[in-house]
Design an enzyme around this catalytic site. Sequence first.
Site, PDB file in Angstrom:
ATOM      1  N   GLU A   1      45.505  43.722  43.440  1.00  4.03           N
ATOM      2  CA  GLU A   1      44.264  44.424  43.136  1.00  4.03           C
ATOM      3  C   GLU A   1      43.521  44.787  44.414  1.00  4.03           C
ATOM      4  O   GLU A   1      43.005  45.903  44.561  1.00  4.03           O
ATOM      5  CB  GLU A   1      43.376  43.569  42.227  1.00  4.03           C
ATOM      6  CG  GLU A   1      42.085  44.289  41.837  1.00  4.03           C
ATOM      7  CD  GLU A   1      41.056  43.365  41.219  1.00  4.03           C
ATOM      8  OE1 GLU A   1      40.557  43.679  40.129  1.00  4.03           O
ATOM      9  OE2 GLU A   1      40.740  42.325  41.845  1.00  4.03           O
TER      10      GLU A   1
ATOM     11  N   TRP B   1      43.630  45.104  34.570  1.00  4.45           N
ATOM     12  CA  TRP B   1      42.768  46.253  34.272  1.00  4.45           C
ATOM     13  C   TRP B   1      43.235  47.028  33.041  1.00  4.45           C
ATOM     14  O   TRP B   1      42.632  48.042  32.690  1.00  4.45           O
ATOM     15  CB  TRP B   1      42.730  47.209  35.477  1.00  4.45           C
ATOM     16  CG  TRP B   1      41.784  46.774  36.551  1.00  4.45           C
ATOM     17  CD1 TRP B   1      42.055  45.956  37.612  1.00  4.45           C
ATOM     18  CD2 TRP B   1      40.403  47.126  36.681  1.00  4.45           C
ATOM     19  NE1 TRP B   1      40.931  45.784  38.389  1.00  4.45           N
ATOM     20  CE2 TRP B   1      39.909  46.489  37.839  1.00  4.45           C
ATOM     21  CE3 TRP B   1      39.546  47.924  35.920  1.00  4.45           C
ATOM     22  CZ2 TRP B   1      38.587  46.624  38.261  1.00  4.45           C
ATOM     23  CZ3 TRP B   1      38.234  48.068  36.347  1.00  4.45           C
ATOM     24  CH2 TRP B   1      37.769  47.422  37.496  1.00  4.45           C
TER      25      TRP B   1
ATOM     26  N   TYR C   1      35.934  51.160  42.196  1.00  6.37           N
ATOM     27  CA  TYR C   1      35.880  50.525  43.509  1.00  6.37           C
ATOM     28  C   TYR C   1      36.611  51.270  44.622  1.00  6.37           C
ATOM     29  O   TYR C   1      36.022  51.583  45.662  1.00  6.37           O
ATOM     30  CB  TYR C   1      36.443  49.102  43.410  1.00  6.37           C
ATOM     31  CG  TYR C   1      35.665  48.205  42.495  1.00  6.37           C
ATOM     32  CD1 TYR C   1      34.485  47.587  42.920  1.00  6.37           C
ATOM     33  CD2 TYR C   1      36.096  47.974  41.190  1.00  6.37           C
ATOM     34  CE1 TYR C   1      33.764  46.762  42.077  1.00  6.37           C
ATOM     35  CE2 TYR C   1      35.375  47.150  40.340  1.00  6.37           C
ATOM     36  CZ  TYR C   1      34.209  46.546  40.785  1.00  6.37           C
ATOM     37  OH  TYR C   1      33.493  45.746  39.944  1.00  6.37           O
TER      38      TYR C   1
ATOM     39  N   ARG D   1      23.984  46.659  59.804  1.00  7.47           N
ATOM     40  CA  ARG D   1      24.271  47.710  58.822  1.00  7.47           C
ATOM     41  C   ARG D   1      25.752  47.751  58.432  1.00  7.47           C
ATOM     42  O   ARG D   1      26.254  48.791  58.002  1.00  7.47           O
ATOM     43  CB  ARG D   1      23.849  49.067  59.392  1.00  7.47           C
ATOM     44  CG  ARG D   1      22.377  49.113  59.800  1.00  7.47           C
ATOM     45  CD  ARG D   1      22.024  50.413  60.482  1.00  7.47           C
ATOM     46  NE  ARG D   1      20.650  50.408  60.948  1.00  7.47           N
ATOM     47  CZ  ARG D   1      20.070  51.411  61.622  1.00  7.47           C
ATOM     48  NH1 ARG D   1      20.784  52.505  61.897  1.00  7.47           N
ATOM     49  NH2 ARG D   1      18.810  51.326  62.007  1.00  7.47           N
TER      50      ARG D   1
ATOM     51  N   CYS E   1      30.936  45.646  39.074  1.00  7.27           N
ATOM     52  CA  CYS E   1      30.249  44.353  38.957  1.00  7.27           C
ATOM     53  C   CYS E   1      29.980  43.783  40.343  1.00  7.27           C
ATOM     54  O   CYS E   1      28.881  43.329  40.624  1.00  7.27           O
ATOM     55  CB  CYS E   1      31.083  43.373  38.138  1.00  7.27           C
ATOM     56  SG  CYS E   1      31.246  43.832  36.402  1.00  7.27           S
TER      57      CYS E   1
ATOM     58  N   ARG F   1      26.346  41.991  40.731  1.00  4.27           N
ATOM     59  CA  ARG F   1      25.267  42.180  39.762  1.00  4.27           C
ATOM     60  C   ARG F   1      25.546  41.430  38.462  1.00  4.27           C
ATOM     61  O   ARG F   1      24.628  40.980  37.774  1.00  4.27           O
ATOM     62  CB  ARG F   1      25.066  43.662  39.461  1.00  4.27           C
ATOM     63  CG  ARG F   1      26.251  44.291  38.740  1.00  4.27           C
ATOM     64  CD  ARG F   1      25.984  45.677  38.183  1.00  4.27           C
ATOM     65  NE  ARG F   1      27.166  46.192  37.514  1.00  4.27           N
ATOM     66  CZ  ARG F   1      27.466  45.977  36.229  1.00  4.27           C
ATOM     67  NH1 ARG F   1      26.657  45.252  35.471  1.00  4.27           N
ATOM     68  NH2 ARG F   1      28.563  46.470  35.703  1.00  4.27           N
ATOM     69  N   SER F   2      26.831  41.332  38.079  1.00 10.00           N
ATOM     70  CA  SER F   2      27.234  40.721  36.814  1.00 10.00           C
ATOM     71  C   SER F   2      28.483  39.893  37.075  1.00 10.00           C
ATOM     72  O   SER F   2      29.468  40.410  37.595  1.00 10.00           O
ATOM     73  CB  SER F   2      27.519  41.812  35.769  1.00 10.00           C
ATOM     74  OG  SER F   2      28.010  41.255  34.574  1.00 10.00           O
TER      75      SER F   2
ATOM     76  N   ASP G   1      31.208  37.177  35.457  1.00  9.59           N
ATOM     77  CA  ASP G   1      31.893  36.393  34.430  1.00  9.59           C
ATOM     78  C   ASP G   1      32.398  35.133  35.131  1.00  9.59           C
ATOM     79  O   ASP G   1      33.433  35.146  35.792  1.00  9.59           O
ATOM     80  CB  ASP G   1      33.041  37.236  33.862  1.00  9.59           C
ATOM     81  CG  ASP G   1      33.964  36.476  32.921  1.00  9.59           C
ATOM     82  OD1 ASP G   1      33.773  35.254  32.739  1.00  9.59           O
ATOM     83  OD2 ASP G   1      34.892  37.101  32.382  1.00  9.59           O
TER      84      ASP G   1
ATOM     85  N   ASN H   1      37.098  37.004  42.195  1.00 10.51           N
ATOM     86  CA  ASN H   1      36.221  37.651  43.170  1.00 10.51           C
ATOM     87  C   ASN H   1      36.110  36.841  44.451  1.00 10.51           C
ATOM     88  O   ASN H   1      36.135  37.399  45.551  1.00 10.51           O
ATOM     89  CB  ASN H   1      34.830  37.861  42.568  1.00 10.51           C
ATOM     90  CG  ASN H   1      34.825  38.649  41.287  1.00 10.51           C
ATOM     91  OD1 ASN H   1      34.095  38.308  40.348  1.00 10.51           O
ATOM     92  ND2 ASN H   1      35.635  39.693  41.191  1.00 10.51           N
TER      93      ASN H   1
ATOM     94  N   TYR I   1      30.715  33.391  28.968  1.00 11.43           N
ATOM     95  CA  TYR I   1      30.840  33.970  27.633  1.00 11.43           C
ATOM     96  C   TYR I   1      30.951  32.867  26.588  1.00 11.43           C
ATOM     97  O   TYR I   1      31.548  31.809  26.829  1.00 11.43           O
ATOM     98  CB  TYR I   1      32.055  34.900  27.561  1.00 11.43           C
ATOM     99  CG  TYR I   1      31.801  36.253  28.173  1.00 11.43           C
ATOM    100  CD1 TYR I   1      31.055  37.208  27.493  1.00 11.43           C
ATOM    101  CD2 TYR I   1      32.282  36.572  29.443  1.00 11.43           C
ATOM    102  CE1 TYR I   1      30.803  38.450  28.053  1.00 11.43           C
ATOM    103  CE2 TYR I   1      32.038  37.809  30.009  1.00 11.43           C
ATOM    104  CZ  TYR I   1      31.290  38.745  29.304  1.00 11.43           C
ATOM    105  OH  TYR I   1      31.030  39.972  29.869  1.00 11.43           O
TER     106      TYR I   1
END
Length: 301
Positions: A58, A80, A132, A160, A182, A203-204, A206, A214, A246
């Site tokens: 990935e 995916w 992405y 930066r 995400c 931001r989100s 699981d 991740n 979840y």
Amino acid sequence: MKAYLDLLQDVYDNGVGKDDRTGTGTRSVFGRQLRCNLSEGFPLLTTKKVFLRGIIHELLWFVRGDTNIKYLVDNNVGIWNEWPFQNYLNAQDLGNLEKHSCEWEERLDAFVIRIQKDQDFAAKWGELGPVYGKQWRNFSGIDQLDWVINEIKQNPTSRRLIVSAWNPAEIEEMAKAGLPPCHTLFQFYVSHDNKLSCQLYQRSADLFLGVPFNIASYALLTMMVAQVCDLELGDFVHTYGDVHIYNNHENQVLEQLSRAPKSLPTMSINPNVKSLFDFTFEDFELLNYQPESAIKAPVAV
């Protein structure tokens, strides 16, 4: 990875009920952070076996700027598949087909086989939109990965050193075929002793299924960037917005929390690779990984 288990316990104990896009429901908290010192080992969970092959493929898929699942499917990585498959079902007026029923599974298998064998079908139905890889390599015409590598080399003290996957102009287009990013933004930091660190804002999150992927993915990306920029390893810092469990993962979470972490493995990377864009799957070798068994859980789509 005690830090991950502590976060999992925190969200399980303190999360509040919250509805979500998938209709599954979650225990959710807002605003947490996890830190890994990459010199202490590769941050891959040992309290359950994690699908590292999928993580590597990935990440390479992101780095090459690809947004079609065919590369992943061809490498037997199905993480995916469900998003474009659901869009395909919707187009066939089968959007209400019960997920993970026998018929649903059979149709998914047929869909994946057709992605592998039919180039035209893959081009149309395997495409996720400007997610992405597109944003990393072509954000309104800017190759962010190439830019950030050059900037780290030429101006390592910069504040930066940022790559963003969150492109407001294309969020709706992303959402049509998959979902908006995400893990939205990451920033590199070069310390005075030439160590490279990376902070990701997600931001989100699981927490049971997605976050272990991740963590490992961005830790590996940091290692790759450090190598091509001739830097030592610093920290991976993972900052979360809505971090959640979840409702249909609660039993799996309890099983995960009952297990004790083991020593971290190490990741060996081919030292001859000098460009971020030249890495292949064969350039990575995980050493001394002795995890507990995998814990399966459904993906909320």
